[in-house]
Design a protein around this motif. Structure first.
Motif, short mmCIF file in Angstrom:
data_model
loop_
_atom_site.label_atom_id
_atom_site.label_comp_id
_atom_site.label_asym_id
_atom_site.label_seq_id
_atom_site.Cartn_x
_atom_site.Cartn_y
_atom_site.Cartn_z
N GLY A 35 28.48 16.26 9.48
CA GLY A 35 29.86 15.99 9.13
C GLY A 35 30.52 14.93 9.99
N ARG A 36 29.85 14.48 11.03
CA ARG A 36 30.38 13.44 11.93
C ARG A 36 29.37 12.30 12.00
NH1 ARG A 36 34.52 15.36 15.28
NH2 ARG A 36 34.91 13.15 15.50
N GLY A 37 29.79 11.14 12.42
CA GLY A 37 28.91 9.98 12.46
C GLY A 37 28.71 9.42 13.85
N VAL A 38 27.74 8.51 13.93
CA VAL A 38 27.51 7.73 15.15
C VAL A 38 27.30 6.28 14.75
CG1 VAL A 38 26.48 9.64 16.44
CG2 VAL A 38 25.01 8.08 15.18
N ALA A 39 27.62 5.37 15.64
CA ALA A 39 27.37 3.95 15.43
C ALA A 39 26.01 3.62 16.04
CB ALA A 39 28.47 3.11 16.06
N ALA A 40 25.31 2.68 15.40
CA ALA A 40 24.02 2.23 15.92
C ALA A 40 23.86 0.75 15.61
CB ALA A 40 22.89 3.04 15.28
N LEU A 41 23.05 0.07 16.41
CA LEU A 41 22.73 -1.33 16.17
C LEU A 41 21.32 -1.42 15.62
CD1 LEU A 41 24.08 -3.20 19.32
CD2 LEU A 41 24.96 -3.30 16.98
N LEU A 42 21.17 -2.20 14.55
CA LEU A 42 19.84 -2.49 14.01
C LEU A 42 19.21 -3.60 14.84
CD1 LEU A 42 20.64 -2.32 10.19
CD2 LEU A 42 19.48 -0.61 11.61
N PRO A 43 17.89 -3.76 14.76
CA PRO A 43 17.23 -4.81 15.56
C PRO A 43 17.80 -6.22 15.32
CG PRO A 43 15.60 -3.32 14.67
CD PRO A 43 16.92 -2.94 14.05
N ASP A 44 18.35 -6.48 14.13
CA ASP A 44 18.91 -7.80 13.86
C ASP A 44 20.36 -7.94 14.31
OD1 ASP A 44 20.34 -6.38 11.95
OD2 ASP A 44 19.43 -7.38 10.24
N ALA A 49 26.81 2.78 10.58
CA ALA A 49 27.31 4.13 10.82
C ALA A 49 26.30 5.09 10.21
CB ALA A 49 28.67 4.31 10.16
N VAL A 50 25.85 6.05 10.98
CA VAL A 50 24.81 7.00 10.55
C VAL A 50 25.42 8.39 10.52
CG1 VAL A 50 22.52 7.92 11.05
CG2 VAL A 50 23.07 5.54 11.61
N PHE A 51 25.12 9.13 9.44
CA PHE A 51 25.69 10.46 9.24
C PHE A 51 24.61 11.44 8.80
CE2 PHE A 51 28.82 7.28 8.05
CZ PHE A 51 29.95 7.68 8.75
N LEU A 52 24.81 12.70 9.14
CA LEU A 52 24.10 13.82 8.52
C LEU A 52 25.15 14.66 7.84
CD1 LEU A 52 21.53 15.27 11.10
CD2 LEU A 52 21.07 13.87 9.10
N TYR A 71 35.26 -2.03 13.34
CA TYR A 71 33.98 -1.32 13.26
C TYR A 71 34.21 0.14 13.62
CZ TYR A 71 31.72 -5.78 12.65
OH TYR A 71 31.33 -6.99 12.15
N VAL A 72 34.69 0.93 12.63
CA VAL A 72 35.14 2.29 12.91
C VAL A 72 34.63 3.35 11.92
CG1 VAL A 72 37.25 1.55 14.08
CG2 VAL A 72 37.27 1.93 11.60
N LEU A 73 33.89 2.96 10.90
CA LEU A 73 33.53 3.96 9.88
C LEU A 73 32.71 5.11 10.46
CD1 LEU A 73 32.89 1.77 6.72
CD2 LEU A 73 34.93 3.09 7.37
N SER A 74 31.97 4.87 11.54
CA SER A 74 31.21 5.96 12.17
C SER A 74 32.12 7.06 12.70
CB SER A 74 30.34 5.42 13.30
OG SER A 74 31.15 4.85 14.32
N ARG A 75 33.40 6.75 12.89
CA ARG A 75 34.36 7.75 13.40
C ARG A 75 35.07 8.49 12.28
NH1 ARG A 75 37.18 5.05 18.66
NH2 ARG A 75 35.24 4.47 19.69
N GLY A 76 34.75 8.14 11.02
CA GLY A 76 35.37 8.80 9.89
C GLY A 76 34.82 10.19 9.66
#
Length: 129
Positions: A35-44, A49-52, A71-76
């Motif tokens: 129900g919560r997200g985290v931000a991550a950087l891809l190799p490029d 924003a990643v969620f379960l 850059y805030v959608l991971s906090r939604g």
């Protein structure tokens, strides 16, 4: 004198995102709170924003809110509407479908966010010696 004890934990699954034609490990699945997200950087260098969700399904979308540029959608927060999982932007509250990236509150295609295939991948157990 204080003795500190640490317990090593072994991840049972990782969350992976398809980027550049290959699966990239983002984090251990048990590090995500459903129900919560985290931000991550891809190799490029792209930020996602990643969620379960509460069923354990993994989703990844672009982290940039197209309405504000932040850059805030991971906090939604996650929710569902009509059977589709979405994240609501923490700033202006627009909802983005996690499967398609489409904004549920604005039909302008320019307001969609990129979607990245994501999966939970079991971690192979170490061989016993």
């Amino acid at each position: 004198m204080t003795t500190e004890t640490t317990t090593a934990t072994t991840a049972t699954a990782t969350v992976e995102v398809l980027s550049g034609g290959r699966w990239v490990s983002v984090c251990a699945a048990d590090e995500l709170v459903p129900g919560r997200g985290v931000a991550a950087l891809l190799p490029d260098g792209r930020q996602i924003a990643v969620f379960l969700d509460r069923t354990g399904a993994a989703y990844a979308i672009g982290n940039r809110d197209p309405f504000t540029g932040a850059y805030v959608l991971s906090r939604g927060l996650l929710g569902s509407a009509g059977g589709s999982a979405f994240v609501a932007s923490p700033l202006l509250k627009q909802r983005f479908d996690l499967r398609t990236g489409r904004c549920l509150d604005d039909d302008d295609a320019a307001r969609a966010v990129p979607v990245y295939p994501a999966r939970r991948q079991p971690v192979a157990a170490p061989l016993a010696s």
